[in-house]
Design a protein around this motif. Structure first.
Motif, mmCIF file in Angstrom:
data_model
loop_
_atom_site.group_PDB
_atom_site.id
_atom_site.type_symbol
_atom_site.label_atom_id
_atom_site.label_comp_id
_atom_site.label_asym_id
_atom_site.label_seq_id
_atom_site.Cartn_x
_atom_site.Cartn_y
_atom_site.Cartn_z
ATOM 1 N N HIS A 60 -49.179 -125.526 -37.434
ATOM 2 C CA HIS A 60 -48.414 -125.212 -36.151
ATOM 3 C C HIS A 60 -48.095 -123.670 -36.008
ATOM 4 C CE1 HIS A 60 -48.420 -130.092 -36.038
ATOM 5 N NE2 HIS A 60 -48.006 -129.116 -37.272
ATOM 6 N N ILE A 61 -48.869 -122.995 -35.549
ATOM 7 C CA ILE A 61 -48.539 -121.669 -35.915
ATOM 8 C C ILE A 61 -47.013 -121.552 -34.626
ATOM 9 C CG2 ILE A 61 -50.743 -121.162 -34.175
ATOM 10 C CD1 ILE A 61 -48.860 -118.407 -36.240
ATOM 11 N N LEU A 80 -53.706 -117.888 -26.702
ATOM 12 C CA LEU A 80 -52.574 -118.710 -25.798
ATOM 13 C C LEU A 80 -51.664 -118.296 -27.285
ATOM 14 C CD1 LEU A 80 -54.611 -122.079 -27.553
ATOM 15 C CD2 LEU A 80 -53.730 -121.325 -25.203
ATOM 16 N N LEU A 81 -50.911 -116.727 -27.802
ATOM 17 C CA LEU A 81 -50.306 -116.913 -28.520
ATOM 18 C C LEU A 81 -49.223 -115.103 -28.269
ATOM 19 C CD1 LEU A 81 -51.535 -118.118 -31.774
ATOM 20 C CD2 LEU A 81 -49.770 -119.251 -30.943
ATOM 21 N N ALA A 82 -50.405 -114.433 -27.254
ATOM 22 C CA ALA A 82 -50.206 -113.354 -27.354
ATOM 23 C C ALA A 82 -48.709 -112.980 -26.913
ATOM 24 C CB ALA A 82 -50.742 -112.611 -25.872
ATOM 25 N N GLU A 83 -48.151 -113.826 -25.798
ATOM 26 C CA GLU A 83 -47.229 -113.641 -25.599
ATOM 27 C C GLU A 83 -45.768 -113.834 -26.663
ATOM 28 O OE1 GLU A 83 -48.355 -115.164 -23.396
ATOM 29 O OE2 GLU A 83 -48.829 -114.790 -22.326
ATOM 30 N N THR A 96 -44.629 -111.174 -40.665
ATOM 31 C CA THR A 96 -46.385 -111.359 -41.141
ATOM 32 C C THR A 96 -47.104 -112.708 -41.445
ATOM 33 O OG1 THR A 96 -47.119 -108.795 -39.245
ATOM 34 C CG2 THR A 96 -48.667 -111.223 -40.179
ATOM 35 N N VAL A 97 -47.539 -114.122 -40.125
ATOM 36 C CA VAL A 97 -47.591 -115.188 -41.158
ATOM 37 C C VAL A 97 -48.882 -114.660 -40.543
ATOM 38 C CG1 VAL A 97 -45.878 -116.492 -40.816
ATOM 39 C CG2 VAL A 97 -47.515 -116.221 -38.779
ATOM 40 N N HIS A 98 -49.645 -115.085 -41.361
ATOM 41 C CA HIS A 98 -51.413 -115.921 -41.418
ATOM 42 C C HIS A 98 -51.969 -117.334 -40.681
ATOM 43 C CE1 HIS A 98 -54.240 -112.449 -43.340
ATOM 44 N NE2 HIS A 98 -52.862 -112.624 -44.335
ATOM 45 N N TYR A 99 -52.406 -116.859 -39.884
ATOM 46 C CA TYR A 99 -52.584 -117.805 -38.751
ATOM 47 C C TYR A 99 -53.674 -119.126 -39.661
ATOM 48 C CZ TYR A 99 -55.687 -120.139 -35.083
ATOM 49 O OH TYR A 99 -56.174 -121.739 -34.531
ATOM 50 N N GLU A 100 -54.457 -119.040 -40.544
ATOM 51 C CA GLU A 100 -55.206 -119.714 -41.362
ATOM 52 C C GLU A 100 -54.419 -120.959 -42.604
ATOM 53 O OE1 GLU A 100 -55.988 -116.258 -42.140
ATOM 54 O OE2 GLU A 100 -57.409 -115.564 -41.492
ATOM 55 N N PRO A 123 -46.125 -120.433 -44.823
ATOM 56 C CA PRO A 123 -45.177 -120.238 -44.439
ATOM 57 C C PRO A 123 -43.747 -120.218 -43.994
ATOM 58 C CG PRO A 123 -46.536 -119.377 -42.903
ATOM 59 C CD PRO A 123 -47.338 -120.707 -43.842
ATOM 60 N N GLU A 124 -43.400 -121.742 -43.191
ATOM 61 C CA GLU A 124 -42.303 -121.247 -42.945
ATOM 62 C C GLU A 124 -41.635 -122.742 -43.608
ATOM 63 O OE1 GLU A 124 -45.498 -123.044 -42.208
ATOM 64 O OE2 GLU A 124 -44.916 -125.158 -43.301
#
Ligand code: DX5
Ligand code: ZN
Length: 225
Positions: free
Chosen positions: A96-97, A126-129, A88-92, A72-73
């Motif tokens: 390099h999320i 790790l990504l909530a912020e 919105t991107v998928h974690y999967e 997606p990047e």
């Protein structure tokens, strides 16, 4: 936070997309959900940035763009310029999320992070912020009209707990199989943003009837609590 309803144009009539978007606005929908599929991450192929730009011209509702695509990047900039308010991107799909979410923010768009039904949500700590929206898929992405997967309920509760432990006010969104029959349990679990394709666009009383039925089902839930 009130419940937000985001109709998914995957189930709209492409011959009269503008009119369908107007109907969503008139019905009091809160955003328009646009499902971008590439035939690789998911089996189906749908919309590109041109459709996002066309929607931008047709409605003032925020555009919530759900990228079900590999790499997606490579496409963030074109969807941002097309007028996406949320990406919105998928974690999967993102090795390099962290960087991908950062790029979305730098483009001036609200970052969303989605998890498939089979993907655990622990990484959210790790990504909530970094996110404004977390999308818990309640079907395997690719098609509208699928059956709600009940395990999503526990995952939504877990997602809300992780977000609140990190002081995040990111919105929890659920997508797939949302109808007047399923929305109550999802609301009770803590989701506040509801994507709905079939139950809005294929409702016998039209878009207005579909949006109303979803809101009424949530109200019933609130009263019974
Ligand atoms: C599924 C899409 C959904 C879809 C939902 O891959 O991400 O947004 O439009 O459709 P319904 O509401 O029909 O399950
Ligand atoms: Zn979607």
């Amino acid at each position: 936070m009130n419940a937000l309803i985001s109709p998914s144009i995957l189930s709209a009539d492409m011959m009269r997309l503008g009119a369908d978007l107007q109907a969503c606005e008139a019905a009091g929908a809160d955003a328009i959900h646009i499902d971008v599929m590439d035939g690789r991450f998911v089996p189906n192929i749908t919309f590109g940035p041109d459709i996002v730009a066309a929607c931008k011209r047709a409605t003032s509702l925020p555009l919530d763009v759900h990228l079900m695509i590999v790499e997606p990047e490579k496409h963030l900039e074109s969807f941002a310029s097309a007028g996406a308010d949320y990406l919105t991107v998928h974690y999967e799909t993102c090795p390099h999320i962290h960087r991908t979410l950062q790029t979305i923010r730098e483009l001036g768009v609200r970052p969303g992070l989605s998890y498939n039904p089979g993907t655990p949500v622990e990484s959210l700590g790790l990504l909530a912020e970094m996110v404004d929206l977390v999308l818990i898929m309640s079907v395997n992405p690719g098609f509208g009209g699928q059956k709600f997967i009940p395990q999503a309920i526990g995952k939504i509760e877990q997602t809300c707990a992780i977000l609140s432990a990190h002081g995040s006010s990111a919105m929890v969104q659920v997508d797939g199989g949302i109808s007047a029959a399923t929305i109550q349990a999802v609301y009770a679990a803590g989701a506040r943003n509801f994507v709905a394709g079939t139950s809005v666009f294929k409702h016998p009383d039209g878009v207005a009837g579909g949006v109303r039925a979803l809101r009424e089902a949530i109200d019933l839930n609130q009263k019974s609590r």
